[in-house]
Design an enzyme around this catalytic site. Structure first.
Site, short mmCIF file in Angstrom:
data_model
loop_
_atom_site.label_atom_id
_atom_site.label_comp_id
_atom_site.label_asym_id
_atom_site.label_seq_id
_atom_site.Cartn_x
_atom_site.Cartn_y
_atom_site.Cartn_z
CG ASP A 193 -4.24 -6.18 -62.88
OD1 ASP A 193 -3.67 -6.23 -63.99
OD2 ASP A 193 -3.79 -5.55 -61.90
NE ARG A 226 -0.56 3.55 -60.92
CZ ARG A 226 0.49 3.34 -60.12
NH1 ARG A 226 1.54 4.14 -60.19
NH2 ARG A 226 0.50 2.33 -59.27
CD GLU A 256 -4.31 -2.61 -63.62
OE1 GLU A 256 -3.09 -2.73 -63.45
OE2 GLU A 256 -5.14 -2.91 -62.74
CE LYS A 284 -7.24 -1.62 -60.58
NZ LYS A 284 -5.91 -1.85 -59.95
CE LYS A 330 -1.58 -8.00 -61.04
NZ LYS A 330 -0.73 -7.15 -60.18
CG ASP A 364 -7.44 -5.02 -59.93
OD1 ASP A 364 -7.33 -4.44 -58.83
OD2 ASP A 364 -6.70 -4.79 -60.90
CG ASP A 372 0.59 -5.43 -62.77
OD1 ASP A 372 -0.66 -5.42 -62.80
OD2 ASP A 372 1.26 -6.10 -61.96
N1 BES Z 1 -4.46 -4.56 -58.88
C1 BES Z 1 -3.10 -4.36 -58.57
C2 BES Z 1 -2.86 -4.04 -57.09
C3 BES Z 1 -3.19 -5.11 -56.10
C4 BES Z 1 -2.19 -5.93 -55.59
C5 BES Z 1 -4.48 -5.26 -55.61
C6 BES Z 1 -2.50 -6.89 -54.63
C7 BES Z 1 -4.78 -6.22 -54.67
C8 BES Z 1 -3.81 -7.02 -54.17
C9 BES Z 1 -2.53 -3.20 -59.37
O1 BES Z 1 -3.07 -3.04 -60.64
C10 BES Z 1 -1.09 -3.46 -59.56
O2 BES Z 1 -0.76 -4.42 -60.20
N2 BES Z 1 -0.26 -2.61 -59.03
C11 BES Z 1 1.15 -2.74 -59.14
C12 BES Z 1 1.73 -1.38 -59.41
C13 BES Z 1 3.18 -1.38 -59.76
C14 BES Z 1 3.38 -2.00 -61.13
C15 BES Z 1 3.69 0.03 -59.73
C16 BES Z 1 1.68 -3.29 -57.83
O3 BES Z 1 1.17 -2.92 -56.78
O4 BES Z 1 2.57 -4.12 -57.86
ZN ZN Z 2 -4.97 -3.72 -60.91
MN MN Z 3 -2.14 -4.20 -62.12
#
Ligand code: BES
Ligand code: ZN
Ligand code: MN
Length: 490
Positions: A254, A340, A338, A249, A261, A272, A336
């Site tokens: 992000d 996947r 994204e 990834k 966020k 990220d 968010d």
């Molecule tokens: N890049 C983030 C995940 C992340 C969070 C990485 C904290 C490192 C530290 C990912 O893209 C994300 O935002 N995931 C969301 C998914 C949700 C919207 C289903 C999350 O984990 O909140």
């Molecule tokens: Zn992310």
């Molecule tokens: Mn994200």
């Protein structure tokens, strides 16, 4: 980044003319016990100042008459019964960090475990100096004591150095600020590094991605003025019988996109792209080690930003489809989620080449951090590869734990208007649901492992062991160990 230079020495460490001599002590029931009785005086001096030999401890004592070094650094290795190579790696890392500013040191830790000592020293000495000169420069050279400077020792050293170079290349990419590292500049740096290593490189720009149906990468990248890229780096040694595809990834920043966020902590989302950095570093290291297996790394690069051209919650996108078939569709409910979306495209493209194994890694979910914290990656996927990866992650000291993909969670990402939706409404088991989403893009029968390194990839706290603040380079060492394992004896 200039890496600390390591060399091997068979000079009696007590006679080594060096700024600092690193020696070790175990924690005994009544004080520190020297790992090497030659240095009993030094360890006794450390004990006088309160040293116990516990793991993580470092005590500096002046060199006495029994050694030629000016200063002794006594590192604790803890209980002798509980000793593992990771204990030594950490101790060596702590010594490297504490001795910044010294020019030349000699370390006796190589006599205990050459490979672990070399890796710990190199990884711990790393400083990211692109934007600020450190007050103390990293140790310039470290001479590692060995009993015999023979072929075996040289091979162990080289393996450790190549591995550390891989980890540090990943750290450098991760630590580069997102105004300097965006899809195009990431692709350029990856290309340059891969070409130097003699590997084949292919880069898809945003027009090519759109024309070829990479709907996930295009959608996620659409909000940024800096368009997305897909990078493929191939290492294909003659005679290789197996092949492994690595997918990473690469969200260079992000923000969450329109599902933005909160601002607190958003700056950490510069990390990220850790998965992409690590797969690029891994294929280069695999080639330097001449592992007898073909390795292809795929970096799915995009910047996730809100703007007038962003993709939206409510959009339905179509992923890349193998061999010209129409790809699966995803109803985007949250921009968010994204990672996947870009990974789905890249995984289908990677699998199109029919590798024998697919390893994918990403800072995919905050839920991974909730479940396992910042020092243990989660590993999902097909049973036997998943378990092997988790075990090797622990062995190399990166930490890993196998996680299930429970059947009943799969339907939570069924969509009424598309093949899938990118999040589940009830938000339970976010890490596992993300794993399920990715599993939908893995062809039947292909052994696959998904390494969620959201916590371990980036250290937002103080330095510890051989890790500095910022990018850690996890899971480069795990991936290399898995690839070597899959390759079998060379
Ligand atoms: N890049 C983030 C995940 C992340 C969070 C990485 C904290 C490192 C530290 C990912 O893209 C994300 O935002 N995931 C969301 C998914 C949700 C919207 C289903 C999350 O984990 O909140
Ligand atoms: Zn992310
Ligand atoms: Mn994200």
């Amino acid at each position: 980044m200039t890496m600390t230079t390591l060399s091997l020495t068979t000079t009696d460490p007590a006679k080594a003319r060096t700024d600092v001599l690193v020696i070790a002590a175990y924690a005994g029931s009544d004080g520190p016990v020297p790992a090497d009785p030659t240095f009993a005086d030094g360890v006794a001096a450390a004990a006088m100042t309160g040293a116990s030999g516990k793991a993580g401890e470092l005590t500096l004592v002046p060199g006495d008459g029994s050694v030629a070094a000016h200063l002794l650094a006594v590192v604790g290795l803890g209980d002798r019964e509980k000793f593992t190579p990771e204990v030594l790696r950490k101790a060596a890392g702590i010594a490297s960090r504490a001795l910044a500013g010294k020019v030349a040191i000699t370390s006796t830790l190589g006599l205990i475990d050459l490979s672990a000592a070399a890796q710990g020293h190199l990884l711990g000495a790393y400083v990211f100096d692109r934007y600020k000169t450190p007050s103390k420069a990293p140790v310039e050279t470290i001479a590692l004591s060995v009993a015999k400077n023979d072929k075996a020792a040289k091979a162990l050293l080289r393996h450790a150095v190549v591995t550390a170079e891989g980890v540090l290349l990943a750290r450098d990419l991760i630590n580069t600020a997102p105004n300097d590292l965006y899809p195009e500049s990431f692709a350029e740096r990856a290309t340059a590094a891969a070409r130097t290593a003699g590997l084949s490189v292919e880069v898809w720009d945003s027009e090519q991605l759109a024309a070829q149906g990479f709907g996930g990468i295009v959608a996620v990248g659409s909000g940024s003025a800096r368009p997305p890229r897909l990078v493929r780096i191939g290492y294909s040694p003659t005679g290789a019988k197996k092949s492994v595809a690595l997918v990473g990834k690469g969200i260079t920043f992000d923000s969450g996109g329109l599902s933005i966020k909160p601002s607190v902590g958003m700056e950490n989302m510069t990390s990220d792209m850790s998965g992409a950095a690590c797969v690029v570093a891994t294929v280069i290291a695999a080639s330097a080690l001449q592992l007898p297996i073909a390795v292809t790394a795929w970096a799915a690069l995009a910047e996730n930003l809100p703007s007038g051209s962003s993709y939206r919650p409510g959009d339905v996108i179509r992923h890349y489809g193998a061999h010209g078939a129409p790809g699966k569709t995803t109803h985007v409910l949250n921009t968010d989620a994204e990672g996947r979306l870009v990974l789905a495209d890249a995984m289908v493209r990677a699998a199109e080449e029919e590798p024998d194994y697919l390893l994918e890694t990403s800072t995919l979910t905050g839920a991974q951090v909730v479940a396992l914290g910042n020092r243990t990656m989660a590993v999902m996927g097909t049973d036997s590869l998943r378990d092997r990866v988790a075990e090797l992650a622990r062995e190399v000291g990166e930490g890993g734990w196998a996680m299930p993909l429970p059947e009943e969670l799969r339907e939570s990402i069924d969509s009424s208007i598309a093949d899938l939706q990118n999040v589940n409404w009830d938000r339970v088991a976010g890490m596992l649901v993300a794993g399920h989403f990715l599993s939908c893009f893995v062809p039947d029968g292909l052994p696959w492992a998904h390494l969620d390194v959201a916590g371990p990839a980036f250290n937002t706290g103080k330095p510890y062991g051989y890790n500095t603040s910022g990018g850690t380079g996890v899971p480069v060492r795990t991936l290399l160990a898995v690839i070597a394992d899959l390759a079998g004896p060379s």
